[in-house]
Design an enzyme around this catalytic site. Sequence first.
Site, mmCIF file in Angstrom:
data_model
loop_
_atom_site.group_PDB
_atom_site.id
_atom_site.type_symbol
_atom_site.label_atom_id
_atom_site.label_comp_id
_atom_site.label_asym_id
_atom_site.label_seq_id
_atom_site.Cartn_x
_atom_site.Cartn_y
_atom_site.Cartn_z
ATOM 1 C CB ALA A 1 1.565 -2.969 -1.358
ATOM 2 C CD GLN B 1 8.504 -3.388 5.453
ATOM 3 O OE1 GLN B 1 8.034 -2.259 5.342
ATOM 4 N NE2 GLN B 1 8.304 -4.127 6.531
ATOM 5 C CB SER B 2 5.211 -3.404 -1.675
ATOM 6 O OG SER B 2 4.678 -2.633 -2.722
ATOM 7 C CG ASN B 3 8.171 2.149 -0.915
ATOM 8 O OD1 ASN B 3 8.152 2.279 0.290
ATOM 9 N ND2 ASN B 3 9.298 1.952 -1.608
ATOM 10 N N GLY C 1 6.482 -7.001 -2.480
ATOM 11 C CA GLY C 1 7.210 -7.531 -1.336
ATOM 12 C C GLY C 1 6.522 -7.052 -0.071
#
Length: 320
Positions: free
Chosen positions: A79, A75-77, A73
């Site tokens: 990524a 806001q992926s942590n 997503g």
Amino acid sequence: MKNLDDFKRVSLGVLPTPLYKLEHLSRETGRNLYIKRDDLTGVSLGGNKVRKLEFLLADALENQATTVLTAGGPQSNHAMLTAACAARLKMQSILMLKKRGVLEGGNLILDQLYGAEVEFIDTDSYDDVYAAMEARMEKLRAKGLNPYFIPVGGSVPLGCLGYVNCAREIAAQAEALGVKFGHIVSSTGSGGTYAGLTLGAKLYLPGTQSVGIGVCDDPFETIALDLMQGTAVLLESEVSFGPKDIKIHYQIGPGYAQPSPEGMAAVQRLARTEGILADPVYTGKGLAGLFQLLEEGYFPEGENILFVHTGGAGALFAVG
Ligand SMILES: *Cc1c(COP(=O)(O)O)cnc(C)c1O
């Protein structure tokens, strides 16, 4: 069985992370609550993905990858931490993120800081994201680059080894403290952390039940079993497990990555009793699940309960 230490692993995290009793919250709830601080894994804002990336990026290095691609997503942590770890290993990172939710601030600021290339894909489906990644990897190969693919959350058996390793760490810390945990509770988003902890508990924490709090409506009962099976094969382990070892409770609220009143109340409660940050997407809902189970009398009286804090503070700054 293979030794966990026989797998290639690149040291990225500052491990072991602390494990201690939450004195105030324990007094308040009348229970013995402990925390495993994987929000302090030592890269960027910390979080669980660092442990998975130690194994995944070791494989990337082994394959002489130049470029790491992953998905998530906006806001992926996962990524964001992939970008941070790739930067440290001098690999380029490309983050292919669903164009849904909060498209600025939070982890996106950090993605830029770590020099990642961010591409938004306008879709609801990861099939589309993966197709776009395939096409992108073809282009990179045509340029003579060597891409390495990591799926959403790093939840593949190799990544799960990071949480088998965490369970081993917990076992050593529990022994040093002289405590035995009846249950360990963690938030579940793509299943790898839960699968690794549950398999790891079977191996290193006999008598400890691993409970997952699902933050989206994927069927984690089957996802976790599949991942555990794959991970056991990697480890050449003959440990036996089945559906009865899987305990998943859901705390989704209005939807994945959408704050829930219970989750936000839990974020506030942890902040105000212990001075620790949780997040609205994962750990707040995970804690809300833990509090709900406590209220329902799910855990036997007097038992020691461990919450594995998986990080996620970046999402506190993603508001829009
Ligand atoms: C990814 C993530 C989780 C969930 O871990 P999975 O292995 O994807 O199930 C939990 N908490 C935080 C903060 C995360 O970033």
